[in-house]
Scaffold this motif. Structure first.
Motif, PDB file in Angstrom:
ATOM      1  N   ARG A  81      77.525  32.359 -52.669  1.00  0.00           N
ATOM      2  CA  ARG A  81      78.531  31.349 -52.495  1.00  0.00           C
ATOM      3  C   ARG A  81      79.963  32.165 -52.152  1.00  0.00           C
ATOM      4  O   ARG A  81      79.837  33.381 -52.400  1.00  0.00           O
ATOM      5  CB  ARG A  81      78.659  30.801 -53.967  1.00  0.00           C
ATOM      6  CG  ARG A  81      77.795  29.764 -54.627  1.00  0.00           C
ATOM      7  CD  ARG A  81      77.912  29.349 -56.111  1.00  0.00           C
ATOM      8  NE  ARG A  81      79.309  28.692 -56.134  1.00  0.00           N
ATOM      9  CZ  ARG A  81      80.066  28.264 -57.057  1.00  0.00           C
ATOM     10  NH1 ARG A  81      79.000  28.391 -58.371  1.00  0.00           N
ATOM     11  NH2 ARG A  81      81.141  27.820 -57.064  1.00  0.00           N
ATOM     12  N   SER A  82      80.752  31.128 -51.564  1.00  0.00           N
ATOM     13  CA  SER A  82      81.951  32.102 -51.080  1.00  0.00           C
ATOM     14  C   SER A  82      83.141  31.877 -51.921  1.00  0.00           C
ATOM     15  O   SER A  82      84.028  32.844 -51.818  1.00  0.00           O
ATOM     16  CB  SER A  82      82.375  31.299 -49.586  1.00  0.00           C
ATOM     17  OG  SER A  82      82.735  29.775 -49.931  1.00  0.00           O
ATOM     18  N   PHE A  95      89.371  33.332 -63.863  1.00  0.00           N
ATOM     19  CA  PHE A  95      89.309  34.159 -62.874  1.00  0.00           C
ATOM     20  C   PHE A  95      88.705  33.355 -61.599  1.00  0.00           C
ATOM     21  O   PHE A  95      87.515  33.016 -61.662  1.00  0.00           O
ATOM     22  CB  PHE A  95      88.496  35.618 -62.851  1.00  0.00           C
ATOM     23  CG  PHE A  95      88.929  36.544 -63.415  1.00  0.00           C
ATOM     24  CD1 PHE A  95      89.159  37.849 -63.236  1.00  0.00           C
ATOM     25  CD2 PHE A  95      89.679  36.297 -64.856  1.00  0.00           C
ATOM     26  CE1 PHE A  95      89.825  39.060 -63.720  1.00  0.00           C
ATOM     27  CE2 PHE A  95      90.468  37.276 -65.635  1.00  0.00           C
ATOM     28  CZ  PHE A  95      90.469  38.740 -65.113  1.00  0.00           C
ATOM     29  N   SER A  96      89.443  33.377 -60.475  1.00  0.00           N
ATOM     30  CA  SER A  96      88.881  32.605 -59.174  1.00  0.00           C
ATOM     31  C   SER A  96      88.889  33.694 -58.153  1.00  0.00           C
ATOM     32  O   SER A  96      89.658  34.380 -57.774  1.00  0.00           O
ATOM     33  CB  SER A  96      90.065  31.660 -58.954  1.00  0.00           C
ATOM     34  OG  SER A  96      89.995  30.423 -59.730  1.00  0.00           O
ATOM     35  N   LEU A  97      87.605  33.794 -57.668  1.00  0.00           N
ATOM     36  CA  LEU A  97      87.375  34.782 -56.464  1.00  0.00           C
ATOM     37  C   LEU A  97      86.592  33.904 -55.401  1.00  0.00           C
ATOM     38  O   LEU A  97      86.081  33.111 -55.456  1.00  0.00           O
ATOM     39  CB  LEU A  97      86.014  35.840 -57.202  1.00  0.00           C
ATOM     40  CG  LEU A  97      86.637  36.697 -58.319  1.00  0.00           C
ATOM     41  CD1 LEU A  97      85.932  35.859 -59.776  1.00  0.00           C
ATOM     42  CD2 LEU A  97      85.788  38.027 -58.411  1.00  0.00           C
ATOM     43  N   VAL A 104      87.067  40.611 -51.095  1.00  0.00           N
ATOM     44  CA  VAL A 104      86.958  39.576 -52.157  1.00  0.00           C
ATOM     45  C   VAL A 104      88.397  39.432 -52.693  1.00  0.00           C
ATOM     46  O   VAL A 104      89.257  40.175 -53.201  1.00  0.00           O
ATOM     47  CB  VAL A 104      86.131  39.768 -53.474  1.00  0.00           C
ATOM     48  CG1 VAL A 104      86.131  39.247 -54.429  1.00  0.00           C
ATOM     49  CG2 VAL A 104      84.732  40.288 -52.753  1.00  0.00           C
ATOM     50  N   THR A 105      89.155  38.069 -52.573  1.00  0.00           N
ATOM     51  CA  THR A 105      90.233  37.581 -53.422  1.00  0.00           C
ATOM     52  C   THR A 105      90.041  37.197 -54.958  1.00  0.00           C
ATOM     53  O   THR A 105      89.184  36.643 -55.164  1.00  0.00           O
ATOM     54  CB  THR A 105      90.856  36.568 -52.359  1.00  0.00           C
ATOM     55  OG1 THR A 105      90.963  37.013 -51.239  1.00  0.00           O
ATOM     56  CG2 THR A 105      92.438  36.317 -53.008  1.00  0.00           C
ATOM     57  N   LEU A 106      91.090  37.801 -55.677  1.00  0.00           N
ATOM     58  CA  LEU A 106      90.827  37.623 -57.126  1.00  0.00           C
ATOM     59  C   LEU A 106      92.319  36.890 -57.504  1.00  0.00           C
ATOM     60  O   LEU A 106      93.390  37.576 -57.234  1.00  0.00           O
ATOM     61  CB  LEU A 106      90.619  38.753 -57.824  1.00  0.00           C
ATOM     62  CG  LEU A 106      90.476  38.582 -59.482  1.00  0.00           C
ATOM     63  CD1 LEU A 106      89.681  37.620 -59.782  1.00  0.00           C
ATOM     64  CD2 LEU A 106      90.400  40.149 -59.974  1.00  0.00           C
ATOM     65  N   THR A 107      92.318  35.883 -58.154  1.00  0.00           N
ATOM     66  CA  THR A 107      93.386  35.168 -58.648  1.00  0.00           C
ATOM     67  C   THR A 107      93.120  34.887 -60.041  1.00  0.00           C
ATOM     68  O   THR A 107      91.753  34.617 -60.616  1.00  0.00           O
ATOM     69  CB  THR A 107      93.881  33.795 -58.148  1.00  0.00           C
ATOM     70  OG1 THR A 107      93.016  32.897 -57.976  1.00  0.00           O
ATOM     71  CG2 THR A 107      94.377  34.283 -56.508  1.00  0.00           C
TER      72      THR A 107
END
Length: 160
Positions: A81-82, A95-97, A104-107
């Motif tokens: 998945r993206s 954690f949203s990736l 990979v963007t992590l918030t």
């Protein structure tokens, strides 16, 4: 550069080698289970700095195994998945990736920052979190190396 570590919480008596590594609420089956490791015992603060972006967590109640397995789940989901959002079981930190072509963007839901890391760095972080959780627990209680769930899920695979 990624800085990562667990700092065991002093108030969690399960880190003490003097404490028996068993669940006192189940005298008929005191051996620690996956739920015990993931939800109840071996609490720590998390230091996580991704290329200068501080995503550290300082909260009583975050089991090291829960955090490590949350990261592993996110990594596995990102293989197909993206985007994925994962949550710690006890504390509700999310954690949203998002996986892009290059990074990979992590918030998170607790820090208003955005971190970026490579896929290889995410895989390495996941492996480090699991290894460190296993190392800390089995250093405090060497007998837990024999706990099949802990060894097979978080630590080294059983010897063949």
């Amino acid at each position: 550069m990624i800085t990562f570590s667990f700092t065991p919480r002093a108030e969690d008596a399960f880190w003490s080698p003097e404490r028996r590594p068993e669940n006192p609420n189940r005298p008929e089956h005191p051996e620690l289970t996956g739920a015990d490791f993931s939800l109840s015992f071996f609490l720590a603060d998390v230091t996580l700095v991704v290329h200068g972006v501080d995503l550290s967590l300082r909260t009583p109640g975050l089991p090291v195994v829960d955090f490590a397995l949350m990261l592993e789940y996110a990594r596995r989901e990102l293989e197909t998945r993206s985007d994925v959002a994962v949550e710690t079981s006890v504390t509700g930190h999310v954690f949203s990736l998002s996986r892009g072509a290059e990074a990979v963007t992590l918030t998170t839901n607790y820090a208003p920052v955005v971190a970026e890391l490579t896929w290889a760095e995410l895989v390495g972080l996941t492996d480090r979190a699991k290894a460190e959780a296993y190392r800390l627990i089995t250093t405090a209680h060497p007998g837990l190396c024999a706990n099949a769930w802990l060894r097979e899920t978080v630590g080294a695979a059983p010897a063949v």
